[in-house]
Design a protein around this motif. Structure first.
Motif, PDB file in Angstrom:
ATOM      1  N   GLY A  69       7.584   0.381  16.155  1.00  0.00           N
ATOM      2  CA  GLY A  69       6.670  -0.624  16.681  1.00  0.00           C
ATOM      3  C   GLY A  69       6.642  -0.562  18.195  1.00  0.00           C
ATOM      4  N   VAL A  70       5.709  -1.295  18.787  1.00  0.00           N
ATOM      5  CA  VAL A  70       5.533  -1.264  20.241  1.00  0.00           C
ATOM      6  C   VAL A  70       6.773  -1.794  20.956  1.00  0.00           C
ATOM      7  N   ALA A  71       7.260  -2.957  20.535  1.00  0.00           N
ATOM      8  CA  ALA A  71       8.448  -3.522  21.170  1.00  0.00           C
ATOM      9  C   ALA A  71       9.648  -2.621  20.986  1.00  0.00           C
ATOM     10  N   HIS A  72       9.791  -2.052  19.790  1.00  0.00           N
ATOM     11  CA  HIS A  72      10.905  -1.146  19.507  1.00  0.00           C
ATOM     12  C   HIS A  72      10.863   0.065  20.430  1.00  0.00           C
ATOM     13  N   ALA A  73       9.665   0.637  20.629  1.00  0.00           N
ATOM     14  CA  ALA A  73       9.523   1.812  21.500  1.00  0.00           C
ATOM     15  C   ALA A  73       9.951   1.486  22.925  1.00  0.00           C
ATOM     16  N   ARG A  74       9.617   0.295  23.389  1.00  0.00           N
ATOM     17  CA  ARG A  74      10.005  -0.091  24.752  1.00  0.00           C
ATOM     18  C   ARG A  74      11.498  -0.347  24.858  1.00  0.00           C
ATOM     19  N   HIS A  75      12.077  -0.935  23.832  1.00  0.00           N
ATOM     20  CA  HIS A  75      13.524  -1.180  23.859  1.00  0.00           C
ATOM     21  C   HIS A  75      14.304   0.137  23.843  1.00  0.00           C
ATOM     22  N   GLY A 135       0.817  -1.221   0.000  1.00  0.00           N
ATOM     23  CA  GLY A 135       0.000   0.000   0.000  1.00  0.00           C
ATOM     24  C   GLY A 135       0.840   1.256   0.000  1.00  0.00           C
ATOM     25  N   GLY A 136       2.071   1.183  -0.540  1.00  0.00           N
ATOM     26  CA  GLY A 136       2.936   2.347  -0.614  1.00  0.00           C
ATOM     27  C   GLY A 136       3.719   2.640   0.642  1.00  0.00           C
ATOM     28  N   GLU A 137       3.574   1.811   1.692  1.00  0.00           N
ATOM     29  CA  GLU A 137       4.286   2.028   2.949  1.00  0.00           C
ATOM     30  C   GLU A 137       5.045   0.761   3.336  1.00  0.00           C
ATOM     31  N   PHE A 138       6.095   0.932   4.130  1.00  0.00           N
ATOM     32  CA  PHE A 138       6.827  -0.232   4.630  1.00  0.00           C
ATOM     33  C   PHE A 138       5.870  -1.167   5.380  1.00  0.00           C
ATOM     34  N   ILE A 139       6.041  -2.476   5.194  1.00  0.00           N
ATOM     35  CA  ILE A 139       5.242  -3.453   5.927  1.00  0.00           C
ATOM     36  C   ILE A 139       5.645  -3.387   7.392  1.00  0.00           C
ATOM     37  N   ALA A 140       4.676  -3.090   8.263  1.00  0.00           N
ATOM     38  CA  ALA A 140       4.974  -2.758   9.661  1.00  0.00           C
ATOM     39  C   ALA A 140       5.757  -3.856  10.370  1.00  0.00           C
ATOM     40  N   LYS A 141       5.329  -5.095  10.238  1.00  0.00           N
ATOM     41  CA  LYS A 141       5.983  -6.201  10.944  1.00  0.00           C
ATOM     42  C   LYS A 141       7.424  -6.369  10.473  1.00  0.00           C
ATOM     43  N   ASP A 142       7.624  -6.288   9.159  1.00  0.00           N
ATOM     44  CA  ASP A 142       8.977  -6.443   8.604  1.00  0.00           C
ATOM     45  C   ASP A 142       9.861  -5.257   8.973  1.00  0.00           C
ATOM     46  N   LEU A 143       9.258  -4.065   9.018  1.00  0.00           N
ATOM     47  CA  LEU A 143      10.028  -2.867   9.370  1.00  0.00           C
ATOM     48  C   LEU A 143      10.572  -2.976  10.789  1.00  0.00           C
ATOM     49  N   GLU A 144       9.705  -3.340  11.723  1.00  0.00           N
ATOM     50  CA  GLU A 144      10.152  -3.437  13.113  1.00  0.00           C
ATOM     51  C   GLU A 144      11.227  -4.513  13.262  1.00  0.00           C
ATOM     52  N   ALA A 145      11.058  -5.634  12.564  1.00  0.00           N
ATOM     53  CA  ALA A 145      12.060  -6.701  12.646  1.00  0.00           C
ATOM     54  C   ALA A 145      13.412  -6.236  12.125  1.00  0.00           C
ATOM     55  N   ALA A 146      13.401  -5.350  11.122  1.00  0.00           N
ATOM     56  CA  ALA A 146      14.651  -4.881  10.524  1.00  0.00           C
ATOM     57  C   ALA A 146      15.378  -3.874  11.400  1.00  0.00           C
ATOM     58  N   VAL A 147      14.633  -3.013  12.090  1.00  0.00           N
ATOM     59  CA  VAL A 147      15.288  -1.911  12.807  1.00  0.00           C
ATOM     60  C   VAL A 147      15.423  -2.142  14.313  1.00  0.00           C
ATOM     61  N   ASP A 148      14.634  -3.060  14.857  1.00  0.00           N
ATOM     62  CA  ASP A 148      14.669  -3.290  16.305  1.00  0.00           C
ATOM     63  C   ASP A 148      15.812  -4.251  16.649  1.00  0.00           C
ATOM     64  N   ARG A 149      17.036  -3.744  16.553  1.00  0.00           N
ATOM     65  CA  ARG A 149      18.243  -4.531  16.833  1.00  0.00           C
ATOM     66  C   ARG A 149      19.004  -3.845  17.966  1.00  0.00           C
ATOM     67  N   ALA A 173      23.377   2.326  19.794  1.00  0.00           N
ATOM     68  CA  ALA A 173      24.177   3.340  19.097  1.00  0.00           C
ATOM     69  C   ALA A 173      23.362   4.607  18.868  1.00  0.00           C
ATOM     70  N   ALA A 174      22.105   4.435  18.423  1.00  0.00           N
ATOM     71  CA  ALA A 174      21.246   5.596  18.177  1.00  0.00           C
ATOM     72  C   ALA A 174      20.953   6.340  19.477  1.00  0.00           C
ATOM     73  N   VAL A 175      20.661   5.603  20.533  1.00  0.00           N
ATOM     74  CA  VAL A 175      20.359   6.234  21.822  1.00  0.00           C
ATOM     75  C   VAL A 175      21.562   7.007  22.348  1.00  0.00           C
ATOM     76  N   ALA A 176      22.764   6.472  22.155  1.00  0.00           N
ATOM     77  CA  ALA A 176      23.969   7.191  22.592  1.00  0.00           C
ATOM     78  C   ALA A 176      24.062   8.544  21.908  1.00  0.00           C
ATOM     79  N   GLU A 177      23.687   8.597  20.622  1.00  0.00           N
ATOM     80  CA  GLU A 177      23.701   9.870  19.898  1.00  0.00           C
ATOM     81  C   GLU A 177      22.594  10.802  20.392  1.00  0.00           C
ATOM     82  N   ILE A 178      21.424  10.236  20.651  1.00  0.00           N
ATOM     83  CA  ILE A 178      20.326  11.058  21.174  1.00  0.00           C
ATOM     84  C   ILE A 178      20.731  11.715  22.493  1.00  0.00           C
ATOM     85  N   VAL A 179      21.315  10.941  23.380  1.00  0.00           N
ATOM     86  CA  VAL A 179      21.730  11.461  24.686  1.00  0.00           C
ATOM     87  C   VAL A 179      22.808  12.524  24.525  1.00  0.00           C
ATOM     88  N   GLN A 180      23.741  12.290  23.613  1.00  0.00           N
ATOM     89  CA  GLN A 180      24.813  13.264  23.381  1.00  0.00           C
ATOM     90  C   GLN A 180      24.253  14.585  22.871  1.00  0.00           C
TER      91      GLN A 180
END
Length: 527
Positions: free
Chosen positions: A256-262, A215-229, A235-242
């Motif tokens: 995704g929900v799990a990603h937000a909690r991590h 539907g023109g957007e990233f598939i939600a389940k696959d997106l979260e699986a790809a980025v929630d590492r 690494a990203a959080v270290a930059e945010i804090v800096q």
């Protein structure tokens, strides 16, 4: 009590009156996040009832926060307003109120209970696609039937497009027919009504190379699986804090929900107070978290798909995008959470780990027409070595700290600056004008415009002046004419303009800015 309106808010209301004075369609009012759509809605309602005392108005939206916000804006402007609320989430069902603020989820099956209605105002109108499906469309169809086809509908939005169907007022089966008024985010920033947004380069980038699209957007389940590492999140959080060390309120968009909690847990490990809000968060807990965040007692909130519209936290001065999207509207809405003004806030820092700025371009120049999503290739940028701010490749000095860049070793092609958050962060250049031609331009279903073509040596640049349009396009056309023929009133039609072409001053130079495969004319110099 007199409602105090800013000039552009007054212009928006006037544009609606002008529109209904000569048109029978359903118009849109396009105003950026943070510019007071609720105030415009309140002003329009009060004036409509003052003019016609028995006017019945229904204000629709999708979240209880916006229902309450719009309702309170009317009461502040008009304490005696005959207004009520119909919302299960707010435990009120004032179905007979003359001005009824309602949640679409609560009222969509009750068109026959609403009965007579003259005017429907829809906040966050971009939630309506084309076609006949969905709660909004079925409800409005029934309400229009009850009211003998005389129902008028006005949409209010910051993003007049949808990923699945392009611009809301174009194409078959559209509900909205025109844009009655539009003001740009860049205009509001320049006038001091919105906060600037500043993009910073991030070392960490989310990899979505293997994520599919539906539907023109990233598939939600696959997106979260790809980025929630875990290693990417840390690494990203270290930059945010800096980067957030000198910032007070951080808002993080996750995939995704799990990603937000991590992400929340990783931020807490740095000693920063952080909570998560998702669609599963119980209402009392969500309200408690957001109240603490807005009050400054909570520094950071991570979220998944819930704080993009209807969320007002002016103090947000850092936004982290950990949510890749192919939706132009979602991208603009996420960045828009940081454009509100607040005491002590100079700007909002945007850390885009998701590549959205490269994917869509500056937020004041995005194109909502339905198209194949852009690729994820490298954008023509340069990063300031002194402050890490993202600049367009043609910039000679940093847009943030004014650091001078060394001369380029090679010529860079003038492409759109997809990693700038505002078009002013793209370098514009001046071109000498050797000739100007004026022609009538026709577009099916739209008023004619005046096409102005400037010859600049071997190059040609065009702009379209909309004398026959309404709202903001008409305002721009009047300003364009006054700079060129101050002795003559602005024409009301293209034909009238062409009759007075000889009276126009010809620019000796124009300033142009790259915009994809085209150019935008920014300014003009006269003798």
């Amino acid at each position: 009590m007199t409602l105090s309106l800013r000039p552009y808010q007054r212009a928006a209301i006037d544009a609606l009156y002008d529109y209904f004075g000569g048109n029978t369609g359903n118009p849109l009012v396009v105003m950026p996040t943070g510019t007071g759509k609720s105030v415009v809605i309140a002003g329009f309602i009060r004036e409509a009832i003052a003019a016609y005392a028995d006017t019945r108005v229904l204000v629709l939206t999708h979240v209880k926060e916006l229902i309450q916000q719009n309702f309170m804006a009317l009461l502040r402007a008009w304490p005696e307003a005959p207004a009520g609320i119909y919302s299960a989430g707010l435990s009120r069902r004032d179905i007979r109120a003359q001005v009824l603020f309602a949640g679409i989820q609560s009222i969509h099956r009750h068109a026959y209970k609403v009965q007579r209605c003259d005017l429907v105002l829809i906040d966050e109108a971009h939630l309506l696609g084309r076609g006949d499906s969905g709660m909004y469309r079925s409800f409005l169809a029934q309400l229009n039937e009850v009211n003998a086809g005389l129902l008028k509908v006005v949409g209010f939005t910051a993003t007049p497009y949808r990923l699945d169907s392009g611009l809301l007022h174009e194409g078959k089966d559209r509900l909205f027919t025109d844009i009655a008024y539009e003001v740009s985010v860049l205009n509001m920033i320049r006038q001091g009504y919105l906060s600037p947004v500043v993009p910073k380069q991030t070392e960490t980038q989310l990899d979505v190379g293997g994520v599919g699209t539906r539907g023109g957007e990233f598939i939600a389940k696959d997106l979260e699986a790809a980025v929630d590492r875990d290693e990417v999140t840390r690494a990203a959080v270290a930059e945010i804090v800096q980067h957030g060390e000198g910032r007070g309120s951080w808002l993080v968009f996750c995939s995704g929900v799990a990603h937000a909690r991590h992400v929340r847990d990783a931020i807490r490990e740095h000693g920063v107070s952080c909570e998560t809000v998702t669609g599963d968060t119980p209402a009392p807990e969500r309200d408690s978290i957001l109240t603490a965040f807005k009050a400054g007692r909570l520094r950071c909130v991570t979220n998944a798909n819930v704080l993009t519209t209807g969320f007002d936290a002016p103090g947000v001065d850092l936004i982290a995008l950990l949510r890749p999207t192919k939706s132009v509207g979602l991208y603009v809405q996420m960045v828009g959470r940081g454009t509100r003004l607040a005491e002590g806030k100079d700007d909002c820092l945007v850390l885009d780990f998701a590549g959205n700025t490269a994917r869509h371009g500056p937020i004041d120049m995005v194109d909502g027409r339905k198209r194949e999503p852009a690729g994820d290739g490298d954008a023509p940028i340069k990063v300031c070595s002194a402050c890490q701010t993202i600049n367009h490749a043609s910039a000679r000095r940093c847009i943030e700290c004014d650091e001078e860049f060394p001369p380029p070793a090679i010529k860079v092609s003038p492409e759109a600056a997809s990693n700038a958050l505002l078009s002013t962060q793209i370098q514009a250049s001046w071109c000498d004008v050797t000739g100007v031609t004026y022609t009538r331009h026709e577009k099916p279903g739209k008023p004619a415009s005046l096409r102005v073509t400037y010859d600049c040596g071997l190059a040609r640049h065009s702009e379209w002046v909309c004398f026959e349009h309404t709202g903001f396009p008409r305002e721009k056309a009047v300003g364009w004419w006054q700079r060129r023929a101050p002795q003559l009133p602005a024409p009301s039609s293209v034909e009238e303009a062409l009759q007075h072409i000889e009276a126009l001053r010809q620019p000796r130079a124009i300033q142009v800015r790259p915009l994809g495969q085209y150019t935008e004319i920014v300014s003009a110099r006269f003798e």
